[in-house]
Design an enzyme around this catalytic site. Structure first.
Site, PDB file in Angstrom:
ATOM      1  N   GLU A   1      36.863  52.083  24.085  1.00  0.00           N
ATOM      2  CA  GLU A   1      38.256  52.217  24.514  1.00  0.00           C
ATOM      3  C   GLU A   1      39.082  53.040  23.447  1.00  0.00           C
ATOM      4  O   GLU A   1      39.681  54.221  24.051  1.00  0.00           O
ATOM      5  CB  GLU A   1      38.885  50.953  24.671  1.00  0.00           C
ATOM      6  CG  GLU A   1      38.475  50.177  25.818  1.00  0.00           C
ATOM      7  CD  GLU A   1      37.103  49.382  25.736  1.00  0.00           C
ATOM      8  OE1 GLU A   1      36.655  49.332  24.463  1.00  0.00           O
ATOM      9  OE2 GLU A   1      36.757  48.983  26.713  1.00  0.00           O
TER      10      GLU A   1
ATOM     11  N   HIS B   1      42.930  38.790  31.246  1.00  0.00           N
ATOM     12  CA  HIS B   1      42.660  39.893  32.287  1.00  0.00           C
ATOM     13  C   HIS B   1      43.959  39.884  33.150  1.00  0.00           C
ATOM     14  O   HIS B   1      43.646  40.003  34.312  1.00  0.00           O
ATOM     15  CB  HIS B   1      41.308  39.410  33.178  1.00  0.00           C
ATOM     16  CG  HIS B   1      40.214  39.782  32.192  1.00  0.00           C
ATOM     17  ND1 HIS B   1      39.822  39.350  31.214  1.00  0.00           N
ATOM     18  CD2 HIS B   1      39.413  40.759  32.716  1.00  0.00           C
ATOM     19  CE1 HIS B   1      38.603  39.818  30.817  1.00  0.00           C
ATOM     20  NE2 HIS B   1      38.254  40.687  31.585  1.00  0.00           N
TER      21      HIS B   1
HETATM   22  C1  LIG Z   1      37.328  45.898  25.401  1.00  0.00           C
HETATM   23  C2  LIG Z   1      36.602  45.651  26.604  1.00  0.00           C
HETATM   24  N1  LIG Z   1      36.571  46.878  27.523  1.00  0.00           N
HETATM   25  C3  LIG Z   1      35.955  46.582  28.878  1.00  0.00           C
HETATM   26  C4  LIG Z   1      35.753  45.200  29.405  1.00  0.00           C
HETATM   27  C5  LIG Z   1      35.273  45.067  30.857  1.00  0.00           C
HETATM   28  N2  LIG Z   1      33.857  44.735  30.625  1.00  0.00           N
HETATM   29  C6  LIG Z   1      33.391  43.405  30.815  1.00  0.00           C
HETATM   30  S1  LIG Z   1      32.041  43.087  30.427  1.00  0.00           S
HETATM   31  C7  LIG Z   1      31.362  44.726  30.311  1.00  0.00           C
HETATM   32  C8  LIG Z   1      30.040  45.014  30.210  1.00  0.00           C
HETATM   33  C9  LIG Z   1      29.587  44.344  28.805  1.00  0.00           C
HETATM   34  O1  LIG Z   1      28.166  44.775  28.719  1.00  0.00           O
HETATM   35  P1  LIG Z   1      27.238  44.205  27.609  1.00  0.00           P
HETATM   36  O2  LIG Z   1      28.239  44.233  26.124  1.00  0.00           O
HETATM   37  O3  LIG Z   1      26.048  44.881  27.528  1.00  0.00           O
HETATM   38  O4  LIG Z   1      27.424  42.768  28.041  1.00  0.00           O
HETATM   39  P2  LIG Z   1      26.627  42.049  29.202  1.00  0.00           P
HETATM   40  O5  LIG Z   1      27.707  41.906  30.346  1.00  0.00           O
HETATM   41  O6  LIG Z   1      25.530  42.633  29.704  1.00  0.00           O
HETATM   42  O7  LIG Z   1      26.248  40.665  28.818  1.00  0.00           O
HETATM   43  C10 LIG Z   1      32.765  45.329  30.437  1.00  0.00           C
HETATM   44  C11 LIG Z   1      32.554  46.906  30.513  1.00  0.00           C
HETATM   45  C12 LIG Z   1      36.247  44.388  28.582  1.00  0.00           C
HETATM   46  N3  LIG Z   1      35.899  43.061  29.066  1.00  0.00           N
HETATM   47  N4  LIG Z   1      36.579  44.335  27.203  1.00  0.00           N
END
Ligand SMILES: Cc1ncc(C[n+]2csc(CCOP(=O)(O)OP(=O)(O)O)c2C)c(N)n1
Ligand SMILES: [Mg+2]
Lengths: 332, 336
Positions: free
Chosen positions: B62, B131
């Site tokens: 971000e 959220h």
């Molecule tokens: C700072 C932030 N940016 C974006 C999001 C939205 N978001 C939630 S889960 C996710 C993907 C995360 O991927 P990963 O770290 O691989 O974890 P996984 O969901 O695969 O367990 C995103 C972009 C968030 N919750 N917090």
């Protein structure tokens, strides 16, 4: 890492680990079903297919050790010893939930078992984990801190800051990267420079292991080794567990960004059937395994039934626990 | 006229600006692949038309999404930095507040920062504390930023286009509950809605009801209910919070003599206070009743539906407050 595969632990311990994985699987699948039926109000991030990672790691954690989780945290909490029924109630938003219904799936916490919180903001657990480890060292305690992090999240700045910090201060932290291939709809490898996360970690001088995260024996062995090193004062360690997110990013995700047949291919390597096979080859019976599965199913079924029967929290509780002074002013 | 969702209207608005100006581009997480699945559809298909240099799927980074947008704006392009949720936008607040908002001024006017950052606002159902936030007032409080929070598909499209053409950094706030709402949009004209101009949702004579973002929809319903009760409410949707349309609000309050400001966000320190204070200071002679404000209690948003309901401002709250306002009259003489 190959020979770590041959877990030498007793079959009783192995069956207990199997049970944890089955509990997580049942929990995740039932949550998603209930979400689809409309009985669960919020978002559900399932960890179906990733059960071996928290199970193998938390097998080496003690109750007093701290755990920081993320948005996909049900498995982490169950493996750390949180009560699945209280977790389910939390997800249903009912009385008796781990957070009294204030948190929900993305914010499950159970401080009584050292589970210091799931998280809706990616990477924030990492920086809190190093701080908790610093407190442990300040207080001269004998605790370890574990923090789960997704593959996609390792591209956020706080990941690098936390790694550097942990190594500079030689903190007792296990960073556990659950690499499930995806970050929501994006394949992490498409937005990830360099040879991989382990190389990044190595550049901080932190020792890391990379294992097949769907092989419980491998996770168990590697976690055992790294955690022993941390406990003996070795500073932070990193465990990279390669796994696969069988379900969608959230339970309603139609997965239309995946290649044809991709999910099915990965189904073949999912950890529970694999471990069951290993168990049977190593002295457990088919009946033992089915009994454990059935017991897990019944336990989660009970948790769902209890959750549906539980009342919603008293609305007065919305107003409590905001802060000690200067409480929650209403709109005048 | 075409009947489209808010998400579709802003999607087409962005596409129109990208066609018009090759230096307009978008960056953010999951932009090209989220085909209405895990996130909304505001970017659906844009990658096919504009390619991966102008619809950039970023890593989860971000700070760099926002920082890169600032740099790219300084270097002569018009980036649209998608942050998905204001809650995630907090991970990039430094780049927005310490850099984007101040660069033009600090550097003596040598540069402009023509970026737009799009951030989802507000409550849906049971999304929990991290959220659901509505922190629009943080941005309003920051000199240098323009703050936009449109409520309808047409305003979403028209204000997004105006925001992209604006040379100041714009925080474009889209209430998550609005994306699925529908409205009639005329795509045959360019549909620009000027920044800083309010919209009169319903005309009325008994009280002025000032709102923005999703609360405009709530207020419209409230006005219908009030009219059945014999109360004529004039609903003003600010659309832009900075600069806000003081003249439109003053004009209305001069007519009605009463002001109610309703917001979804926490009332304490909220933007409703700014509107209330301006009207109180400048129109105290005109007011026939004390100014009323509605907003959420100062509570992190809880998850469980009945707890969340404790913190939501609903139509019935707006109706009750409006009724109490018209019943609570003082004479004009007493006020002066
Ligand atoms: C700072 C932030 N940016 C974006 C999001 C939205 N978001 C939630 S889960 C996710 C993907 C995360 O991927 P990963 O770290 O691989 O974890 P996984 O969901 O695969 O367990 C995103 C972009 C968030 N919750 N917090
Ligand atoms: Mg992932």
């Amino acid at each position: 890492m190959g020979n770590e595969n041959t877990a030498s632990a007793s079959i009783g311990r192995a069956l207990a680990l199997f049970r944890t994985m089955c509990l997580i699987r049942e929990f995740e699948e039932r949550c998603a079903e209930e979400k689809a039926r409309g009985t669960v109000p919020g978002l559900v991030h399932q960890s179906t297919g990733q059960e071996a990672v928290p199970t193998g790691i938390c097998a080496h954690l003690r109750r007093e050790d701290y755990l920081f989780s993320n948005h996909r945290g049900h498995g982490h909490a169950i493996a750390k010893g949180a009560d699945p029924a209280a977790m389910m109630k939390e997800i249903f938003g009912r009385q008796g939930g781990t957070c009294g219904g204030k948190g929900g799936s993305m914010h499950i916490a159970d401080f009584s078992v050292g589970m210091l919180g799931a998280n809706g903001i990616l990477a924030d657990g990492l920086t809190m984990a190093v701080g908790a480890a610093q407190a442990v060292s300040l207080k001269g305690e004998n605790r370890l801190v574990c923090c789960f992090v997704g593959d996609g999240t390792t591209n956020r700045g706080p990941f690098f800051e936390a790694l550097n910090w942990a190594q500079v201060f030689r903190l007792p932290v296990l960073f556990a990267c659950e690499d499930n291939t995806y970050a929501s709809t994006t394949r992490t490898d498409e937005v990830f420079a360099g040879p991989g996360v382990v190389a990044r970690v190595a550049s901080f001088g932190i020792e890391a292991a990379s294992v097949d995260g769907n092989d419980l024996g491998a996770v168990d062995a590697a976690a055992g080794r790294l955690i022993a090193q941390i406990r003996s004062g070795g500073g932070p360690r990193f465990l990279h567990a390669r796994t696969y997110r069988i379900r969608g990013h959230i339970s309603s995700d139609p997965l239309n960004y995946r290649r044809a047949g991709e999910t099915e291919t990965h189904m073949a390597t999912e950890p529970i059937a694999r471990y069951q096979k290993w168990l049977i080859e190593n002295g457990a019976s088919e009946t033992d395994c089915s009994a454990i599965r059935a017991e897990a199913r019944a336990l989660i079924e009970r948790a769902v039934a209890e959750s549906m029967a539980a009342p919603f929290p008293d609305t007065n509780t919305a107003w409590t626990d905001v802060q000690d002074i200067g409480g929650p002013q209403w709109n005048g | 006229m075409e009947r489209v969702s808010y998400a579709e209207a802003v999607r087409r608005g962005l596409a129109e600006e990208m066609r018009r100006d090759p230096l307009v581009w978008a960056l953010g997480e999951d932009l090209s692949r989220a085909h209405g699945s895990t996130s909304s559809t505001q970017y659906c298909g844009l990658i096919d038309e504009f390619g991966p240099k102008r619809v950039v799927d970023t890593p989860i980074s971000e700070s760099t999404i926002m920082g890169a947008a600032v740099g790219a704006a300084l270097a002569g392009t018009r980036p649209v930095a998608e942050l998905r949720n204001v809650d995630f936008g907090l991970c990039a607040i430094d780049e927005l507040v310490n850099q984007a908002a101040k660069i033009r001024y600090m550097f003596g006017g040598q540069a402009r920062v023509p970026l737009v950052t799009r951030q989802g606002l507000g409550l849906k159902r049971s999304l929990g504390s991290q959220h659901t936030q509505s922190n629009e007032v943080w941005f309003v409080h920051t000199p240098g930023l323009v703050v936009v929070a449109p409520a309808t598909p047409g305003d979403g499209r028209g204000l997004l286009k105006a925001s992209i053409r604006c040379d100041d950094p714009v925080v474009f706030l889209e209430h998550k509950e609005l994306w699925a709402t529908e409205g009639d949009v005329d795509f045959s004209d360019d549909g620009i809605v000027p920044l800083g101009r309010a919209r009169t949702v319903t005309s009325g004579t008994d009280l002025t009801l000032v709102v923005w973002s999703r609360m405009a929809i709530v207020a419209e319903h409230a006005a219908t209910q009030l009219s059945a009760l014999g109360v004529s409410a004039e609903v003003i949707d600010l659309r832009t919070l900075w600069p806000w349309d003081r003249e439109a609000v003053f004009r209305s309050v001069r007519k009605t003599g009463r002001l109610l400001v309703a917001q979804e966000s926490v009332l304490v320190g909220g933007f409703a206070n700014e509107v209330a204070a301006e009207v109180s200071e400048r129109l105290h002679n005109t007011l026939v009743a004390p100014v009323r404000r509605l907003g959420a209690p100062r509570i992190p948003m809880p998850y469980s539906p009945p707890l969340e309901d404790e913190c939501r401002i609903e139509c019935r709250h707006v109706v009750e407050a409006a009724l109490s306002l018209v019943q609570n009259d003082r004479s004009r003489k007493e006020t002066t």
